[in-house]
Design a protein around this motif. Structure first.
Motif, PDB file in Angstrom:
ATOM      1  N   TYR A  71       0.821  -1.206   0.000  1.00 50.85           N
ATOM      2  CA  TYR A  71       0.000   0.000   0.000  1.00 50.85           C
ATOM      3  C   TYR A  71       0.859   1.262   0.000  1.00 50.85           C
ATOM      4  O   TYR A  71       0.421   2.314  -0.480  1.00 50.85           O
ATOM      5  CB  TYR A  71      -0.923  -0.046   1.215  1.00 50.85           C
ATOM      6  CG  TYR A  71      -2.008   0.977   1.183  1.00 50.85           C
ATOM      7  CD1 TYR A  71      -2.916   1.015   0.129  1.00 50.85           C
ATOM      8  CD2 TYR A  71      -2.132   1.914   2.189  1.00 50.85           C
ATOM      9  CE1 TYR A  71      -3.906   1.954   0.088  1.00 50.85           C
ATOM     10  CE2 TYR A  71      -3.129   2.859   2.155  1.00 50.85           C
ATOM     11  CZ  TYR A  71      -4.009   2.886   1.102  1.00 50.85           C
ATOM     12  OH  TYR A  71      -4.983   3.822   1.056  1.00 50.85           O
ATOM     13  N   ILE A  75       0.305   4.894  -2.012  1.00 46.87           N
ATOM     14  CA  ILE A  75       0.383   6.233  -1.441  1.00 46.87           C
ATOM     15  C   ILE A  75       1.425   7.058  -2.194  1.00 46.87           C
ATOM     16  O   ILE A  75       1.191   8.212  -2.557  1.00 46.87           O
ATOM     17  CB  ILE A  75       0.731   6.138   0.058  1.00 46.87           C
ATOM     18  CG1 ILE A  75      -0.403   5.436   0.816  1.00 46.87           C
ATOM     19  CG2 ILE A  75       1.011   7.508   0.648  1.00 46.87           C
ATOM     20  CD1 ILE A  75      -0.054   5.068   2.239  1.00 46.87           C
ATOM     21  N   GLY A 499      -6.715   7.739  -6.927  1.00 45.62           N
ATOM     22  CA  GLY A 499      -6.814   7.545  -5.483  1.00 45.62           C
ATOM     23  C   GLY A 499      -7.849   6.490  -5.140  1.00 45.62           C
ATOM     24  O   GLY A 499      -7.601   5.589  -4.331  1.00 45.62           O
ATOM     25  N   TYR A 502      -6.550   3.081  -5.992  1.00 46.31           N
ATOM     26  CA  TYR A 502      -5.549   2.559  -5.059  1.00 46.31           C
ATOM     27  C   TYR A 502      -6.197   2.083  -3.768  1.00 46.31           C
ATOM     28  O   TYR A 502      -5.689   1.166  -3.112  1.00 46.31           O
ATOM     29  CB  TYR A 502      -4.484   3.621  -4.785  1.00 46.31           C
ATOM     30  CG  TYR A 502      -3.490   3.735  -5.911  1.00 46.31           C
ATOM     31  CD1 TYR A 502      -3.209   2.643  -6.721  1.00 46.31           C
ATOM     32  CD2 TYR A 502      -2.833   4.916  -6.177  1.00 46.31           C
ATOM     33  CE1 TYR A 502      -2.313   2.743  -7.762  1.00 46.31           C
ATOM     34  CE2 TYR A 502      -1.927   5.027  -7.209  1.00 46.31           C
ATOM     35  CZ  TYR A 502      -1.672   3.942  -8.001  1.00 46.31           C
ATOM     36  OH  TYR A 502      -0.775   4.030  -9.030  1.00 46.31           O
ATOM     37  N   ILE A 503      -7.331   2.694  -3.384  1.00 45.10           N
ATOM     38  CA  ILE A 503      -8.058   2.171  -2.219  1.00 45.10           C
ATOM     39  C   ILE A 503      -8.611   0.778  -2.561  1.00 45.10           C
ATOM     40  O   ILE A 503      -8.552  -0.144  -1.756  1.00 45.10           O
ATOM     41  CB  ILE A 503      -9.173   3.148  -1.805  1.00 45.10           C
ATOM     42  CG1 ILE A 503      -8.529   4.400  -1.195  1.00 45.10           C
ATOM     43  CG2 ILE A 503     -10.127   2.509  -0.802  1.00 45.10           C
ATOM     44  CD1 ILE A 503      -9.493   5.489  -0.820  1.00 45.10           C
ATOM     45  N   LEU A 506      -6.109  -2.137  -2.187  1.00 43.00           N
ATOM     46  CA  LEU A 506      -5.935  -2.634  -0.828  1.00 43.00           C
ATOM     47  C   LEU A 506      -6.920  -3.767  -0.563  1.00 43.00           C
ATOM     48  O   LEU A 506      -6.565  -4.824  -0.027  1.00 43.00           O
ATOM     49  CB  LEU A 506      -6.142  -1.481   0.167  1.00 43.00           C
ATOM     50  CG  LEU A 506      -5.925  -1.797   1.644  1.00 43.00           C
ATOM     51  CD1 LEU A 506      -4.517  -2.290   1.896  1.00 43.00           C
ATOM     52  CD2 LEU A 506      -6.202  -0.577   2.497  1.00 43.00           C
ATOM     53  N   TYR A 507      -8.176  -3.567  -0.988  1.00 50.08           N
ATOM     54  CA  TYR A 507      -9.199  -4.594  -0.778  1.00 50.08           C
ATOM     55  C   TYR A 507      -8.945  -5.830  -1.635  1.00 50.08           C
ATOM     56  O   TYR A 507      -9.204  -6.947  -1.213  1.00 50.08           O
ATOM     57  CB  TYR A 507     -10.587  -4.027  -1.079  1.00 50.08           C
ATOM     58  CG  TYR A 507     -11.069  -3.114   0.008  1.00 50.08           C
ATOM     59  CD1 TYR A 507     -11.561  -3.638   1.184  1.00 50.08           C
ATOM     60  CD2 TYR A 507     -10.988  -1.738  -0.117  1.00 50.08           C
ATOM     61  CE1 TYR A 507     -11.983  -2.817   2.213  1.00 50.08           C
ATOM     62  CE2 TYR A 507     -11.407  -0.912   0.897  1.00 50.08           C
ATOM     63  CZ  TYR A 507     -11.903  -1.454   2.055  1.00 50.08           C
ATOM     64  OH  TYR A 507     -12.311  -0.642   3.073  1.00 50.08           O
TER      65      TYR A 507
END
Lengths: 715, 108
Positions: A71, A75, A499, A502-503, A506-507
């Motif tokens: 992650y 960022i 953005g 990219y979230i 993570l999932y």
């Protein structure tokens, strides 16, 4: 099914690309027509250009295998856009230049600058190309069923053909489609992942995502050691301790080789198999013996083989077997990792490995597994915190469950041990607490006292922050709309879309663990394999989009690299190919050459995480180009010599540190600690070095300060 | 776009300077938040375990926060720049109507 969806998707994309390019040729300059593109579409297209295979495949994989450190890349990748929007984009825009070479050429017309800028574009493009090729090969393998290297070769050839025929045409709509589909289907994938929810015993799958019969991986307690032989508890009855091997490296595991006699059964098709972990494992098939066997009773044959040996030893299909109670048994070996638990007891945990194809010569031992599909996919949540039911889970709740210290997460790890002079790769589960997994430090060992992981981490974050702006293909995309307000708006759309994406990554990474679909051999297939667990269709769609991403990015990069060779190196620096026709020829030859080099490197670097490789490309870009970009925009006394020196120092420093660092040494076949430079990420040294060079050399060579380029816009 | 070169230069230059400074300021704000993230990690990585609102840990919270901050800052930047551009364009239009008030304007 999957292949059909894939082929259709690629055909549509290619068709669209060619159609748009043919229209662009007749419309005399596609970039003029570009001015009509709405900022929202342009913003999503920007996203499509930026989200390479690395963002998608690499980050998901690294999150699934290494936790939070994957992650970090998300960022960092996003932060680079902040620099692009706030600092560099506007002044570069006013220069009317899109690339470093253009901007520099506007101020200085110097052969050396063209040489340096051309070389840096070439090097950065190659660094960025390699992970894309790796991603392509990894995708093609399970999708179309071709071996990895053929996947890389076919993608490379396809792109070379596209570039050689279509040339440099804007793929704005292709990028738009690709990014739109990617975000939509990743959102779908995350939604169904949350809906399926938590599961501590996901259905077992092989490394291609096919459902497999459930297999037990044993755990045996070690009671004590007597004269070098382990005494095992009841779970270990029947096992014989063959030997113990310590893995190379300072923190290597202790590995134990156990053997056990397993009864051989003969299946309805005449194949011989033994049971391991509750699953039949077939071994060597010999047609002559097979027919002999079929003539007799198939259930259990006490008298197989007629080699005239003693009754306790028989040959079955060319494999040594022993008779126990009149039944043929094969001696099956398995590798176990010694693990010391928190309560001080020692246990052995079974690992899996792939036998070499030639590991079962006539009269040899039973191969432990067939090649390929027999490896089981790994990863799972071994234990949930109290009061956490299995089943559907909300997105925020999923993150808090993962971060809980009461959660136990199992993630795949790889070890290499020597067995009679042959290296064997073993795959085992490392059990981690949730809070450890969900904090930085999974890849860079930040919890240790050593300074090097910390420097690596800072170095990476620095490179990602400054690297985006310096990538040759990023700033170009900022300029597909002529109006500065629209450009700004589309960058904001891009920041929002990137953005959000990219979230999602993570999932996707965490969802792959919950569903136990991690292929221990490659981190890069994580997201497609997660999609596979939801069916062929979603798998085909996700893979096709990822493939299209690779194709688009590779084509763009090869054009950038070929342009650098043709314009900066061949034409300006060396004065070759004066004619337009000659230039085009040089560019085509260069794109073929760059493509071939990328194919070769892609095959060599197969096992590296593509996100990690892209991190290096960012480091090289930030070191070689960023100081020149910032200084030429904001420092009046910058000289041509300063720029040349800075670019060369940046490339040399960053490449030298990478090539002599621990990660490459591992690739060369040495140990990590043998590396000449203990730093894995070059940014922290090479970026300041490059800045220092440009300042010092500029000051030394500035006799006549040249006029400032910005912010005044005369005439 | 302004049609009168001298005034255009004056007006545009003014907006550029404003945008540049604003860009630097926003970038500095973001960089400070980013450095904070890196600093916490390097100083003591276990601080990232701290539970934050919504039950997520500090690492995830800060990471999401950085993404949202980037978005919020870019929105604010765009808003401020658009406002300024409109204002300067209006000022330019006004200056074009009454040449006396425009600095450096006057006769062509």
């Amino acid at each position: 099914m999957a292949v059909m969806i894939f082929l259709c998707f690629v055909a549509v994309l290619l068709g669209l690309s060619f159609y748009l390019s043919s229209r662009a040729r007749s419309a005399s300059g596609y970039f003029v027509a570009d001015g009509k593109i709405h900022w929202a579409i342009n913003g999503i297209a920007l996203t499509g250009g930026y989200l390479s295979a690395a963002s998608f495949l690499g980050i998901c994989g690294m999150i699934a295998f290494r936790g939070f450190d994957g992650y970090l890349y998300s960022i960092g990748f996003l932060s680079g856009w902040v620099v692009a929007l706030f600092v560099v984009a506007e002044p570069m825009r006013r220069l009317g230049r899109y690339t470093l070479a253009d901007a520099l050429a506007a101020k200085f017309d110097n052969k050396g600058i063209h040489l340096a800028a051309g070389v840096s574009t070439l090097v950065i493009s190659l660094c960025y190309l390699v992970p894309q090729m790796v991603g392509a090969g990894v995708l093609m393998e399970p999708l179309v069923g071709v071996p990895y290297h053929w996947g890389v070769v076919s993608v490379g050839s396809l792109v070379i053909i596209i570039v050689a025929t279509a040339g440099m045409t804007s793929t704005t709509y292709v990028q738009f489609l690709k990014a739109g589909l990617l975000i939509i289907f990743c959102t779908v994938l995350v939604a169904v992942t949350c809906w399926r929810g938590l599961d501590t015993s996901p259905p077992p799958r092989d490394t291609r995502g096919e459902i497999m019969p459930p297999r037990e991986f044993g755990t045996i307690g070690v009671l004590r050691e007597e004269a070098g032989v382990l005494v095992l508890d009841a779970a270990g009855s029947g096992y014989t301790h063959e030997k113990s091997v310590r893995e190379a490296g300072s923190q290597g595991n202790e590995w134990v080789l156990l053997s056990r006699h397993e009864p051989i059964t003969i299946g309805p098709d005449g194949s011989c198999s033994y049971i391991r972990g509750g699953v039949p494992v077939r071994f060597s098939e010999d047609s002559r013996l097979m027919s002999n066997l079929q003539a007799e009773d198939r259930s259990v044959n006490p008298d197989i083989g007629d080699d005239g040996q003693s009754p306790s030893s028989v040959m079955v299909n060319g494999v040594n077997c022993v008779l126990v109670d009149g039944v043929a048994h094969a001696q099956v070996k398995s590798w176990w990792r010694m693990e010391t638990r928190a309560d001080g007891t020692t246990v052995l945990r079974e690992a899996q490995h792939q036998a070499e194809p030639k590991a079962a010569p006539a009269g040899g031992d039973v191969p432990d597994a067939r090649v390929g599909g027999d490896l089981y996919a790994m990863g799972r949540i071994a234990r949930l915190p109290a009061n956490t039911p299995e089943g559907p889970v909300g997105p925020i709740r999923l993150l808090s469950v993962f971060a809980s210290p009461d959660t136990e997460i199992e993630v795949p790890r790889t070890a290499v041990v020597e067995d009679d002079g042959h290296p064997i790769t073993l795959y085992y589960h490392e059990t981690m607490k949730g809070n450890e997994f969900m904090r930085p430090g999974g890849h860079y060992d930040l919890a240790s006292d050593s300074i090097w992981p910390r420097l690596d981490f800072i170095s990476l974050m620095l490179a990602l922050f400054f690297g985006t702006v310096a990538l040759p293909h990023v700033l170009i995309r900022y300029y597909t709309v002529p109006d500065s307000t629209a450009a700004r708006k589309s960058t904001i759309v891009a920041i929002a879309a990137i953005g959000f994406f990219y979230i999602l990554t993570l999932y996707l990474g965490l969802g792959a663990i919950v569903n136990g679909v991690l292929n221990p051999q490659t981190t890069n297939m994580t997201a497609p394999l997660l999609a596979r667990s939801f069916g062929e269709v979603l798998f085909a769609i996700i893979s096709s989009i990822a493939f299209a991403t690779v194709l688009g990015t590779v084509a763009g990069l090869i054009v950038a690299a070929a342009g650098a060779v043709a314009n900066d190196l061949a034409d300006r620096a060396f004065g070759l190919s004066k004619s337009e026709r000659g230039k085009v020829l040089v560019a085509k030859a260069a794109s073929a050459l760059v493509g071939i080099v990328a194919i070769v490197l892609g095959i060599l670097l197969r096992d590296m995480n593509v996100g990690f490789l892209v991190g290096w490309a960012f480091a090289v870009a930030a070191s070689a180009n960023l100081p020149s970009i910032l200084m030429v925009l904001f420092w009046k006394r910058t000289t041509a010599h300063g720029i040349i020196a800075s670019i060369l120092v940046g490339i040399f420093c960053s490449m030298a540190i990478i090539l002599m660092g621990p990660d490459m040494f591992e690739l060369y076949g040495f140990q990590r600690h043998e590396a000449w430079i203990p730093l894995g990420q070059p940014g922290i040294v090479s970026i300041p070095a490059s800045f220092l060079t440009i300042v010092v050399v500029s000051l030394l060579t500035s006799d006549k300060p040249s006029p400032p380029l910005v912010p005044i816009a005369h005439g | 776009m302004p049609s009168n070169p001298p005034e255009a230069e004056y007006v545009v230059d003014h907006a550029i300077r404003y945008k540049m400074l604003l860009g630097f300021a926003f970038c500095a704000v973001y960089a400070a938040a980013y450095v904070g993230f890196v600093a916490i990690t390097v100083y003591d990585v276990t601080l990232m375990d701290t539970e934050m609102p919504l039950g997520v840990n500090l690492g995830v919270f800060y990471g999401f926060g950085l993404i949202l901050l980037a978005f919020a800052l870019s929105l604010a930047y765009n808003f401020a720049c658009t406002l300024r551009e409109k204002a300067t364009t209006a000022a330019h239009a006004k200056a074009a109507e009454s040449p006396v008030s425009a600095k450096g304007g006057g006769d062509k």
